[in-house]
Design a protein around this motif. Structure first.
Motif, PDB file in Angstrom:
ATOM      1  N   GLU A 182       0.840  -1.195   0.000  1.00  0.00           N
ATOM      2  CA  GLU A 182       0.000   0.000   0.000  1.00  0.00           C
ATOM      3  C   GLU A 182       0.873   1.242   0.000  1.00  0.00           C
ATOM      4  O   GLU A 182       2.096   1.172   0.133  1.00  0.00           O
ATOM      5  N   TYR A 183       0.225   2.392  -0.138  1.00  0.00           N
ATOM      6  CA  TYR A 183       0.886   3.683   0.038  1.00  0.00           C
ATOM      7  C   TYR A 183      -0.058   4.511   0.895  1.00  0.00           C
ATOM      8  O   TYR A 183      -1.132   4.913   0.458  1.00  0.00           O
ATOM      9  N   GLN A 184       0.339   4.732   2.141  1.00  0.00           N
ATOM     10  CA  GLN A 184      -0.531   5.422   3.081  1.00  0.00           C
ATOM     11  C   GLN A 184      -0.767   6.868   2.644  1.00  0.00           C
ATOM     12  O   GLN A 184       0.035   7.459   1.909  1.00  0.00           O
ATOM     13  N   PRO A 185      -1.895   7.477   3.082  1.00  0.00           N
ATOM     14  CA  PRO A 185      -2.258   8.817   2.610  1.00  0.00           C
ATOM     15  C   PRO A 185      -1.134   9.842   2.762  1.00  0.00           C
ATOM     16  O   PRO A 185      -0.451   9.899   3.790  1.00  0.00           O
ATOM     17  N   HIS A 186      -0.992  10.671   1.734  1.00  0.00           N
ATOM     18  CA  HIS A 186       0.097  11.642   1.670  1.00  0.00           C
ATOM     19  C   HIS A 186      -0.293  12.726   0.662  1.00  0.00           C
ATOM     20  O   HIS A 186      -1.283  12.609  -0.060  1.00  0.00           O
ATOM     21  N   TYR A 187       0.516  13.780   0.616  1.00  0.00           N
ATOM     22  CA  TYR A 187       0.369  14.819  -0.408  1.00  0.00           C
ATOM     23  C   TYR A 187       1.516  14.681  -1.402  1.00  0.00           C
ATOM     24  O   TYR A 187       2.625  14.261  -1.032  1.00  0.00           O
ATOM     25  N   ASP A 188       1.286  15.048  -2.651  1.00  0.00           N
ATOM     26  CA  ASP A 188       2.344  14.949  -3.652  1.00  0.00           C
ATOM     27  C   ASP A 188       3.224  16.183  -3.722  1.00  0.00           C
ATOM     28  O   ASP A 188       4.335  16.120  -4.254  1.00  0.00           O
ATOM     29  N   TYR A 189       2.736  17.326  -3.237  1.00  0.00           N
ATOM     30  CA  TYR A 189       3.590  18.515  -3.264  1.00  0.00           C
ATOM     31  C   TYR A 189       4.726  18.366  -2.263  1.00  0.00           C
ATOM     32  O   TYR A 189       4.692  17.534  -1.351  1.00  0.00           O
ATOM     33  N   PHE A 190       5.773  19.169  -2.458  1.00  0.00           N
ATOM     34  CA  PHE A 190       6.925  19.140  -1.566  1.00  0.00           C
ATOM     35  C   PHE A 190       6.652  20.048  -0.365  1.00  0.00           C
ATOM     36  O   PHE A 190       6.375  21.235  -0.533  1.00  0.00           O
ATOM     37  N   GLU A 191       6.735  19.473   0.815  1.00  0.00           N
ATOM     38  CA  GLU A 191       6.427  20.205   2.042  1.00  0.00           C
ATOM     39  C   GLU A 191       7.401  21.383   2.213  1.00  0.00           C
ATOM     40  O   GLU A 191       8.610  21.186   2.290  1.00  0.00           O
ATOM     41  N   PRO A 192       6.908  22.619   2.241  1.00  0.00           N
ATOM     42  CA  PRO A 192       7.793  23.790   2.315  1.00  0.00           C
ATOM     43  C   PRO A 192       8.738  23.778   3.510  1.00  0.00           C
ATOM     44  O   PRO A 192       9.844  24.330   3.432  1.00  0.00           O
ATOM     45  N   SER A 193       8.337  23.157   4.632  1.00  0.00           N
ATOM     46  CA  SER A 193       9.167  23.199   5.835  1.00  0.00           C
ATOM     47  C   SER A 193      10.298  22.181   5.837  1.00  0.00           C
ATOM     48  O   SER A 193      11.187  22.254   6.684  1.00  0.00           O
ATOM     49  N   HIS A 194      10.304  21.235   4.912  1.00  0.00           N
ATOM     50  CA  HIS A 194      11.351  20.217   4.884  1.00  0.00           C
ATOM     51  C   HIS A 194      12.679  20.815   4.433  1.00  0.00           C
ATOM     52  O   HIS A 194      12.725  21.652   3.525  1.00  0.00           O
ATOM     53  N   VAL A 195      13.761  20.355   5.036  1.00  0.00           N
ATOM     54  CA  VAL A 195      15.080  20.924   4.765  1.00  0.00           C
ATOM     55  C   VAL A 195      15.504  20.723   3.320  1.00  0.00           C
ATOM     56  O   VAL A 195      16.232  21.549   2.758  1.00  0.00           O
ATOM     57  N   GLY A 196      15.079  19.640   2.691  1.00  0.00           N
ATOM     58  CA  GLY A 196      15.513  19.377   1.326  1.00  0.00           C
ATOM     59  C   GLY A 196      14.697  20.060   0.254  1.00  0.00           C
ATOM     60  O   GLY A 196      15.087  20.059  -0.920  1.00  0.00           O
ATOM     61  N   THR A 197      13.570  20.672   0.623  1.00  0.00           N
ATOM     62  CA  THR A 197      12.676  21.240  -0.382  1.00  0.00           C
ATOM     63  C   THR A 197      13.308  22.344  -1.225  1.00  0.00           C
ATOM     64  O   THR A 197      13.118  22.365  -2.447  1.00  0.00           O
ATOM     65  N   PRO A 198      14.075  23.287  -0.665  1.00  0.00           N
ATOM     66  CA  PRO A 198      14.664  24.340  -1.512  1.00  0.00           C
ATOM     67  C   PRO A 198      15.488  23.790  -2.670  1.00  0.00           C
ATOM     68  O   PRO A 198      15.403  24.307  -3.794  1.00  0.00           O
TER      69      PRO A 198
END
Length: 279
Positions: A182-198
């Motif tokens: 399975e793939y548990q519920p999530h969002y596909d956008y990149f979370e702005p607060s994550h360190v790797g997002t920039p």
């Protein structure tokens, strides 16, 4: 070896190549053959094309990926193929298409992908990169954009269907879910607060849309679920599920997941759409 610098002259050359009709992959290949470091070359492409493209979509493009459903017809044209419109939601924007892929195209994509599968990863939450995550129990692989005739044909069809430039999409990812996966519920956008997002955003901006292609029909289970709105989509071979999100925020109501496969296997191919040119 002297340090390579992204100059205004280099940016202008990249822009000229793009205006002349060369793809970002072709421009990157030309830079690498001329001795540019790949990291610097990708950064130059992203700065020159990604950010500008995100602000100024090319002529004919919509401000968000969006199929043309203005005439309320049961069938829409995707370039080389007519596609059925099976279901439409306005908020969140969700559209289910029937017959985006032929049975033969589904089988061919599974055959090509099956030789290259590895345990699926997700974007790492605490670092810059990806990681194996217990919430995602599938095997997967990525096709390079325009990797072969089938991929080029499918990507062109998707681009026409949702009216979004080819260069604004990531490569197709194929996933296989075995029984219990399975793939548990999530969002596909990149979370702005994550360190790797920039760093991720340098390669084409945020994700703004998702297209899930169902490559087979599992015997039981494996539906795509949207918990916030109580929607379940059955995976049917050849069908495709499109949804978009105009901001990286839960208010888009695009929380979704893949319910466990009960019997058989589930194969899907996912196309993520970015704000700008993905390099």
């Amino acid at each position: 070896m002297s340090q390579q610098v992204i100059t205004p002259e280099l940016s202008e050359w990249i822009s000229e190549q793009t205006r002349a009709g060369h793809t970002s992959e072709a421009v990157l290949a030309a830079m690498l053959s001329s001795g540019w470091d790949e990291r610097v070359a990708r950064d130059a492409l992203s700065r020159t094309l990604g950010q500008t493209a995100a602000l100024t979509p090319p002529p004919g493009a919509t401000s968000m990926p969006e199929p043309d459903l203005s005439r309320f017809t049961p069938v829409v044209n995707a370039g080389d193929r007519d596609v059925k419109v099976l279901m439409v939601l306005r908020q969140p924007r969700v559209v289910l298409f029937g017959g985006l892929l032929s049975d033969e195209e589904c089988d061919e994509m599974i055959a090509m992908a099956g030789k290259r599968l590895a345990r699926s990863e997700t974007v790492a939450t605490g670092t810059d990169g990806s990681e194996v995550n217990a919430a995602r129990t599938s095997d997967g692989m990525f096709f390079e954009r325009s990797e072969n005739d089938l991929i080029r044909r499918v990507e062109a069809r998707i681009s026409t269907l949702v009216r979004w430039p080819l260069d604004y999409g990531e490569g197709l990812q194929v996933l296989r879910y075995r029984p219990g996966a399975e793939y548990q519920p999530h969002y596909d956008y990149f979370e702005p607060s994550h360190v790797g997002t920039p760093n991720i955003l340098k390669r084409g901006g945020q994700r703004v849309g998702t297209l899930v292609l169902y490559l087979n029909t599992p015997t039981e289970g494996g539906s795509t679920i949207f918990p916030d709105i109580g929607l379940d989509i059955a995976p049917v071979k050849g069908n495709a599920l499109f949804f978009s999100y105009d901001r990286p925020h839960p208010s888009t109501q695009t929380l979704h997941g893949g319910s466990p496969v009960v019997q058989g296997e589930k194969w899907v191919a996912t196309k993520w759409l970015r704000q700008g040119v993905f390099v």
